[in-house]
Design a protein around this motif. Sequence first.
Motif, PDB file in Angstrom:
ATOM      1  N   GLU A 158      45.402   0.921 -65.809  1.00 56.36           N
ATOM      2  CA  GLU A 158      44.942   1.245 -66.988  1.00 56.36           C
ATOM      3  C   GLU A 158      46.088   1.630 -67.796  1.00 56.36           C
ATOM      4  O   GLU A 158      47.129   2.433 -67.688  1.00 56.36           O
ATOM      5  CB  GLU A 158      43.864   2.566 -66.799  1.00 56.36           C
ATOM      6  N   PRO A 159      45.766   1.579 -69.272  1.00 64.83           N
ATOM      7  CA  PRO A 159      46.822   2.511 -70.219  1.00 64.83           C
ATOM      8  C   PRO A 159      47.006   3.685 -69.971  1.00 64.83           C
ATOM      9  O   PRO A 159      46.021   4.627 -69.865  1.00 64.83           O
ATOM     10  CB  PRO A 159      46.166   2.048 -71.605  1.00 64.83           C
ATOM     11  N   GLY A 160      48.329   4.153 -69.746  1.00 67.30           N
ATOM     12  CA  GLY A 160      48.648   5.795 -69.594  1.00 67.30           C
ATOM     13  C   GLY A 160      48.797   5.937 -68.503  1.00 67.30           C
ATOM     14  O   GLY A 160      48.825   7.215 -67.970  1.00 67.30           O
ATOM     15  N   GLU A 161      48.265   5.005 -67.493  1.00 69.68           N
ATOM     16  CA  GLU A 161      48.058   5.587 -66.163  1.00 69.68           C
ATOM     17  C   GLU A 161      49.598   5.470 -65.124  1.00 69.68           C
ATOM     18  O   GLU A 161      50.221   4.536 -65.785  1.00 69.68           O
ATOM     19  CB  GLU A 161      47.155   4.802 -65.265  1.00 69.68           C
ATOM     20  N   CYS A 162      49.740   6.399 -64.169  1.00 65.26           N
ATOM     21  CA  CYS A 162      50.943   6.179 -63.324  1.00 65.26           C
ATOM     22  C   CYS A 162      50.320   6.029 -62.023  1.00 65.26           C
ATOM     23  O   CYS A 162      49.495   6.901 -61.436  1.00 65.26           O
ATOM     24  CB  CYS A 162      51.651   7.428 -63.496  1.00 65.26           C
ATOM     25  N   VAL A 163      50.663   4.767 -61.743  1.00 62.82           N
ATOM     26  CA  VAL A 163      50.176   4.307 -60.153  1.00 62.82           C
ATOM     27  C   VAL A 163      51.521   4.474 -59.213  1.00 62.82           C
ATOM     28  O   VAL A 163      52.584   3.439 -59.665  1.00 62.82           O
ATOM     29  CB  VAL A 163      49.565   2.911 -60.186  1.00 62.82           C
ATOM     30  N   VAL A 164      51.488   5.080 -58.284  1.00 59.61           N
ATOM     31  CA  VAL A 164      52.550   5.202 -57.461  1.00 59.61           C
ATOM     32  C   VAL A 164      52.612   4.221 -56.064  1.00 59.61           C
ATOM     33  O   VAL A 164      51.406   4.398 -55.410  1.00 59.61           O
ATOM     34  CB  VAL A 164      52.936   6.614 -56.891  1.00 59.61           C
ATOM     35  N   LEU A 165      53.167   3.354 -55.815  1.00 63.51           N
ATOM     36  CA  LEU A 165      53.286   2.459 -54.683  1.00 63.51           C
ATOM     37  C   LEU A 165      54.083   3.045 -53.647  1.00 63.51           C
ATOM     38  O   LEU A 165      55.314   3.413 -53.682  1.00 63.51           O
ATOM     39  CB  LEU A 165      53.854   1.109 -54.962  1.00 63.51           C
ATOM     40  N   ILE A 166      53.284   3.393 -52.535  1.00 63.78           N
ATOM     41  CA  ILE A 166      54.227   3.800 -51.195  1.00 63.78           C
ATOM     42  C   ILE A 166      54.056   2.702 -50.202  1.00 63.78           C
ATOM     43  O   ILE A 166      52.961   1.817 -50.112  1.00 63.78           O
ATOM     44  CB  ILE A 166      53.606   5.191 -50.820  1.00 63.78           C
ATOM     45  N   GLY A 167      54.909   2.977 -48.980  1.00 68.69           N
ATOM     46  CA  GLY A 167      54.686   2.020 -47.781  1.00 68.69           C
ATOM     47  C   GLY A 167      55.955   1.626 -47.249  1.00 68.69           C
ATOM     48  O   GLY A 167      57.052   2.190 -48.031  1.00 68.69           O
ATOM     49  N   ALA A 168      56.029   1.362 -46.268  1.00 68.08           N
ATOM     50  CA  ALA A 168      57.329   1.049 -45.175  1.00 68.08           C
ATOM     51  C   ALA A 168      57.961   0.005 -46.115  1.00 68.08           C
ATOM     52  O   ALA A 168      57.600  -0.820 -46.798  1.00 68.08           O
ATOM     53  CB  ALA A 168      56.925   0.816 -44.030  1.00 68.08           C
ATOM     54  N   SER A 169      59.346  -0.026 -45.511  1.00 67.39           N
ATOM     55  CA  SER A 169      60.373  -1.176 -46.210  1.00 67.39           C
ATOM     56  C   SER A 169      59.700  -2.352 -45.791  1.00 67.39           C
ATOM     57  O   SER A 169      59.252  -2.567 -44.430  1.00 67.39           O
ATOM     58  CB  SER A 169      61.659  -1.029 -45.776  1.00 67.39           C
ATOM     59  N   GLY A 170      59.807  -3.259 -46.594  1.00 63.19           N
ATOM     60  CA  GLY A 170      59.242  -4.809 -46.190  1.00 63.19           C
ATOM     61  C   GLY A 170      57.770  -4.913 -46.536  1.00 63.19           C
ATOM     62  O   GLY A 170      57.231  -5.865 -46.370  1.00 63.19           O
ATOM     63  N   SER A 171      57.126  -3.684 -46.936  1.00 63.03           N
ATOM     64  CA  SER A 171      55.480  -3.888 -47.313  1.00 63.03           C
ATOM     65  C   SER A 171      55.333  -4.623 -48.703  1.00 63.03           C
ATOM     66  O   SER A 171      54.113  -5.106 -48.772  1.00 63.03           O
ATOM     67  CB  SER A 171      55.130  -2.469 -47.246  1.00 63.03           C
ATOM     68  N   GLY A 172      56.432  -4.938 -49.624  1.00 61.80           N
ATOM     69  CA  GLY A 172      56.166  -5.823 -50.563  1.00 61.80           C
ATOM     70  C   GLY A 172      56.197  -4.942 -51.949  1.00 61.80           C
ATOM     71  O   GLY A 172      55.968  -5.623 -52.943  1.00 61.80           O
ATOM     72  N   LYS A 173      56.683  -3.733 -51.716  1.00 60.52           N
ATOM     73  CA  LYS A 173      56.715  -3.062 -53.254  1.00 60.52           C
ATOM     74  C   LYS A 173      57.522  -3.535 -54.013  1.00 60.52           C
ATOM     75  O   LYS A 173      57.090  -3.745 -55.319  1.00 60.52           O
ATOM     76  CB  LYS A 173      56.922  -1.509 -52.765  1.00 60.52           C
ATOM     77  N   ARG A 194      47.067   7.479 -59.424  1.00 59.24           N
ATOM     78  CA  ARG A 194      46.417   7.159 -58.045  1.00 59.24           C
ATOM     79  C   ARG A 194      47.769   6.591 -57.468  1.00 59.24           C
ATOM     80  O   ARG A 194      48.724   6.171 -57.846  1.00 59.24           O
ATOM     81  CB  ARG A 194      45.628   5.634 -58.410  1.00 59.24           C
ATOM     82  N   VAL A 195      47.496   6.494 -55.933  1.00 58.68           N
ATOM     83  CA  VAL A 195      48.444   6.323 -55.117  1.00 58.68           C
ATOM     84  C   VAL A 195      47.925   5.132 -54.257  1.00 58.68           C
ATOM     85  O   VAL A 195      46.822   4.957 -53.949  1.00 58.68           O
ATOM     86  CB  VAL A 195      48.872   7.384 -53.949  1.00 58.68           C
ATOM     87  N   CYS A 196      49.053   3.964 -54.198  1.00 58.33           N
ATOM     88  CA  CYS A 196      48.598   2.875 -53.559  1.00 58.33           C
ATOM     89  C   CYS A 196      49.482   2.501 -52.226  1.00 58.33           C
ATOM     90  O   CYS A 196      50.714   2.363 -52.501  1.00 58.33           O
ATOM     91  CB  CYS A 196      48.704   1.694 -54.485  1.00 58.33           C
ATOM     92  N   PHE A 197      48.711   2.436 -50.981  1.00 59.18           N
ATOM     93  CA  PHE A 197      49.779   2.409 -49.813  1.00 59.18           C
ATOM     94  C   PHE A 197      49.597   0.856 -49.579  1.00 59.18           C
ATOM     95  O   PHE A 197      48.665   0.213 -49.234  1.00 59.18           O
ATOM     96  CB  PHE A 197      49.018   3.239 -48.688  1.00 59.18           C
ATOM     97  N   LEU A 198      50.599   0.183 -49.538  1.00 58.50           N
ATOM     98  CA  LEU A 198      50.915  -1.078 -49.352  1.00 58.50           C
ATOM     99  C   LEU A 198      51.252  -1.180 -47.760  1.00 58.50           C
ATOM    100  O   LEU A 198      51.894  -0.545 -47.214  1.00 58.50           O
ATOM    101  CB  LEU A 198      52.060  -1.837 -50.020  1.00 58.50           C
ATOM    102  N   HIS A 199      50.602  -2.200 -46.912  1.00 58.77           N
ATOM    103  CA  HIS A 199      50.884  -2.563 -45.667  1.00 58.77           C
ATOM    104  C   HIS A 199      50.612  -4.234 -45.534  1.00 58.77           C
ATOM    105  O   HIS A 199      49.486  -4.747 -45.944  1.00 58.77           O
ATOM    106  CB  HIS A 199      49.946  -1.873 -44.807  1.00 58.77           C
ATOM    107  N   GLN A 200      51.635  -4.681 -45.070  1.00 59.33           N
ATOM    108  CA  GLN A 200      51.881  -6.192 -44.778  1.00 59.33           C
ATOM    109  C   GLN A 200      51.237  -6.914 -46.239  1.00 59.33           C
ATOM    110  O   GLN A 200      50.428  -8.027 -46.129  1.00 59.33           O
ATOM    111  CB  GLN A 200      50.959  -6.604 -43.666  1.00 59.33           C
ATOM    112  N   GLY A 201      51.759  -6.509 -47.353  1.00 62.51           N
ATOM    113  CA  GLY A 201      51.679  -7.126 -48.518  1.00 62.51           C
ATOM    114  C   GLY A 201      50.248  -7.190 -49.153  1.00 62.51           C
ATOM    115  O   GLY A 201      49.824  -7.615 -50.091  1.00 62.51           O
ATOM    116  N   ARG A 202      49.635  -6.005 -48.816  1.00 65.78           N
ATOM    117  CA  ARG A 202      48.318  -5.910 -49.420  1.00 65.78           C
ATOM    118  C   ARG A 202      47.885  -4.257 -49.348  1.00 65.78           C
ATOM    119  O   ARG A 202      48.765  -3.283 -48.929  1.00 65.78           O
ATOM    120  CB  ARG A 202      47.001  -6.077 -48.225  1.00 65.78           C
ATOM    121  N   PRO A 203      47.299  -3.711 -50.614  1.00 66.05           N
ATOM    122  CA  PRO A 203      46.965  -2.681 -50.825  1.00 66.05           C
ATOM    123  C   PRO A 203      45.771  -1.983 -49.972  1.00 66.05           C
ATOM    124  O   PRO A 203      44.828  -2.251 -50.070  1.00 66.05           O
ATOM    125  CB  PRO A 203      46.260  -2.550 -52.457  1.00 66.05           C
ATOM    126  N   LEU A 204      46.411  -1.547 -48.716  1.00 67.20           N
ATOM    127  CA  LEU A 204      45.405  -1.028 -47.791  1.00 67.20           C
ATOM    128  C   LEU A 204      44.542   0.164 -48.140  1.00 67.20           C
ATOM    129  O   LEU A 204      43.487   0.179 -47.823  1.00 67.20           O
ATOM    130  CB  LEU A 204      46.250  -0.726 -46.536  1.00 67.20           C
TER     131      LEU A 204
END
Length: 247
Positions: A27-42, A207-217
């Motif tokens: 959303e406008p003005g939102e900060c979304v942080v992507l976390i996940g292991a190396s190779g998860s697609g971030k 919001r925090v988005c945890f990526l696993h195997q290229g998907r937002p788990l």
Amino acid sequence: MSLLSLRGIRKVYGDNVVLNDFGLDVEPGECVVLIGASGSGKSTLLRCVNLLEVVDDGVIELDGVDITDPRVDADRIRSRIGIVFQSYNLFPHLSVLDNITLAPIRVHRVPRDVARARAVEMLERVGLGDKASAKPDELSGGQQQRAAIARAMVNSPQLMLLDEVTSALDPELVGEVLDLLRELKSEGMTMLVCTHEMAFAREVADRVCFLHQGRPLEVGPPAQVLDDPQEPRTREFLRRVSGTTGR
């Protein structure tokens, strides 16, 4: 309307599926942080959003416009999106000011005097007003990264993409860059951030988005994802990076 909308994003390198039916709205003005292991697609995800990579399937919309349409002007789209990488990518033979004005002048055809005025304003904004004539190797790592952020901001982007921007810094320099990102967030900048700095994610992310195997788990507020994760894979990742799952 979301500023950034990703639907069914798929990116494959040979037999390696890096992003697999990825979907996310920012959303406008939102900060979304992507976390996940190396190779998860971030990092690949950020490169797809900035059109540095072509998606194999799916749609990316910026402010309601499909930017994955092959007919779009990629340079024009990139002028609306700032991206900062973990390596500063500053040209060592150019001054800091020339590094910041290079793309506006040569790619976006901004008049030189206008580009330089904007660049000076951005350098003042990131606390480097006295470093305009310096070469990158005359700056500390934290100063170089702030210069890279100024370069990304010079076109007044709608969206900032930040890819592990503190990972190449000495620990004592991390704070000055994170402070700048906190300021950008407080001023309403929309940000999509890849980071292993869990304290920053907890403090600044909407919001925090945890990526696993290229998907937002797992996606949710920091307090939920970082302190009370529902998915075993999220708990396992947090154990590895911080020694705790919050549960």
